[in-house]
Motif scaffolding. Structure first.
Motif, mmCIF file in Angstrom:
data_model
loop_
_atom_site.group_PDB
_atom_site.id
_atom_site.type_symbol
_atom_site.label_atom_id
_atom_site.label_comp_id
_atom_site.label_asym_id
_atom_site.label_seq_id
_atom_site.Cartn_x
_atom_site.Cartn_y
_atom_site.Cartn_z
ATOM 1 N N GLU A 1 -5.267 10.124 -6.379
ATOM 2 C CA GLU A 1 -6.208 9.045 -6.693
ATOM 3 C C GLU A 1 -6.434 8.921 -8.188
ATOM 4 O O GLU A 1 -6.721 7.846 -8.695
ATOM 5 C CB GLU A 1 -7.553 9.322 -6.015
ATOM 6 C CG GLU A 1 -7.502 9.398 -4.507
ATOM 7 C CD GLU A 1 -8.790 9.951 -3.945
ATOM 8 O OE1 GLU A 1 -9.710 9.140 -3.673
ATOM 9 O OE2 GLU A 1 -8.895 11.177 -3.779
ATOM 10 N N LYS B 1 -0.078 1.933 -7.631
ATOM 11 C CA LYS B 1 -1.210 1.007 -7.653
ATOM 12 C C LYS B 1 -2.537 1.643 -7.256
ATOM 13 O O LYS B 1 -3.599 1.137 -7.597
ATOM 14 C CB LYS B 1 -0.930 -0.197 -6.755
ATOM 15 C CG LYS B 1 -0.899 0.117 -5.267
ATOM 16 C CD LYS B 1 -0.703 -1.166 -4.456
ATOM 17 C CE LYS B 1 -0.782 -0.875 -2.952
ATOM 18 N NZ LYS B 1 -0.661 -2.108 -2.154
ATOM 19 N N ASP B 2 -2.485 2.752 -6.529
ATOM 20 C CA ASP B 2 -3.716 3.402 -6.082
ATOM 21 C C ASP B 2 -4.104 4.594 -6.951
ATOM 22 O O ASP B 2 -5.005 5.352 -6.604
ATOM 23 C CB ASP B 2 -3.570 3.860 -4.629
ATOM 24 C CG ASP B 2 -3.518 2.687 -3.670
ATOM 25 O OD1 ASP B 2 -4.177 1.675 -3.953
ATOM 26 O OD2 ASP B 2 -2.813 2.780 -2.656
#
Length: 396
Positions: free
Chosen positions: A335, A368-369
């Motif tokens: 994350e 993207k995350d």
């Protein structure tokens, strides 16, 4: 006599108490009803445990919670003066020392204390004397010092208490040796993992549970946090990304091998490359202000003063670090990735190069995350992390 944290972790009552204390660490003050809900125990069980923790002084009452109507429940929280934790960050030729109270507030910190760091008993004795002086100077009750954690670069097995990079001249665990010299409970941990834990607890983490921390200092290390827990590997050696073989150069790494990532992407590499390019005739403001006698810190300052040569080298190193970060993102799908250490002090010059490389080499669906940022704690992260990790070890 060595100090002890007097809660039995083997009993249900002890586990309940430690669960409550850890809840306070993570969330601050709370009511009995909130605690019971969060730790998944009955109100009577929590009430009894809180009463016992109050009696031994680990928690305090903090008045009444403001509510709209009805009875105002009592707030409980950690008693800051019930215990203290010391962190000792061992660097090249000096140490940083810090102390936090039971609540996690920073009580004292001393940076850049000169200390001979070599593989001898004399070095250990000098180091322990500095720790004793630091604790004496703090004025805290010595009986309340619950743990001293030493943060050490290289291969460290925190569970067994052995360091395999330095202070490894005896068969006795290093933690046992430190405890005998200091008369306090002691722990050891890899410096990057301690730094990563500090960043996770009080740095740039905003609820993320899967976090990678890249320590770009003289060397290059990786701290791995999976589901909120430090990952150490089987022998405690996880995260040695600086010694990944990525280059066919003939540069000898300090580990004894050639072609390691650290030889081209680290503070040590930055210092060497800048020296080489100046010697080859390239110009830099460093030679005007420092001559040929400059340090890595001087190079960092020159980058931030927009010295073209130093910026170019930092950007090249940032791009190389970014390639590795991209591979890590593809493997771990984290994350958050935090870049810390002395090279992070170059700010946007390093970050833009890392970002560009990450965008180029990561898989789009994975990238993207993942949020990527520089350390919020800067170079204080290592010592703050060591203190906080000392508390975590005691609380279990």
């Amino acid at each position: 006599m060595l100090n002890n944290f007097k809660i039995d972790n083997e009993t249900k009552s002890g586990q309940c108490k430690k669960g409550i204390l850890n809840y306070f660490v993570a969330n601050g003050n709370s009511t009995i009803q909130e605690l019971a809900k969060e730790v998944n125990l009955s109100v009577p069980t929590v009430t009894k445990a809180l009463g016992e923790l109050l009696n031994v002084g680990y928690i305090n009452e903090y008045g009444k919670q403001e509510t709209g109507e009805g009875r105002h429940p009592t707030l409980y929280g950690l008693n800051p003066d019930s215990g203290y934790f010391v962190g000792v960050e061992i660097k090249e030729g000096f140490v940083n020392l810090g102390m936090i109270n039971f609540r996690g507030d920073l009580v004292d910190i001393e940076n850049d204390k000169p200390c001979r760091i070599d593989n001898t008993m004399e070095s250990i004795e000098e180091l322990c004397e500095l720790v004793k002086q630091f604790i004496d100077k703090s004025g805290v009750n010595k009986d309340k010092v619950l743990n001293v954690l030493f943060s050490i670069a290289g291969r460290v097995n925190a569970k067994s208490g052995y360091s395999h990079t330095i202070y490894n001249f005896t068969e006795q665990p290093l933690t046992t040796l430190f405890s005998e010299k200091l008369n306090y409970p002691t722990s050891i941990e890899n410096d990057t993992r301690a730094y990563a834990f500090g960043e996770y607890m009080v740095g740039n983490v905003n609820g993320e549970r899967d976090v990678l921390f890249v320590n770009a200092s003289w060397g290059l290390g990786l701290g791995i946090i999976i589901n909120g827990e430090l990952y150490t590997g089987r022998s405690g050696f996880a995260g040695e990304i600086g010694h990944m073989h990525l280059y066919n150069n003939e540069i000898l790494c300090h580990c004894g091998k050639k072609g390691c990532l650290e030889t081209e992407a680290s503070g040590r590499a930055l210092y060497r490359i800048v020296k080489e390019r100046i010697k080859a005739g390239e110009s830099s403001s460093l030679t005007q202000t420092k001559g040929n006698d400059f340090t890595l810190e001087d190079i960092i300052d020159a980058v931030n003063a927009e010295d073209p040569l130093c910026i170019d080298v930092v950007e090249r190193i940032g791009y190389a670090i970014g390639e590795t970060v991209a591979n890590l993102i593809n493997v771990f799908n984290p994350e958050l990735v935090v870049i810390g250490g002395i090279l992070a002090r170059t700010g946007i010059f390093l970050q833009q190069a890392v970002n560009a490389s990450v965008r180029k080499y990561t898989l789009n669906l994975v990238n993207k995350d993942t949020r990527l940022c520089l350390s919020k704690l800067n170079e204080r992260g290592g010592i703050i992390g060591a203190c906080l990790l000392a508390r975590k070890i005691v609380l279990g």
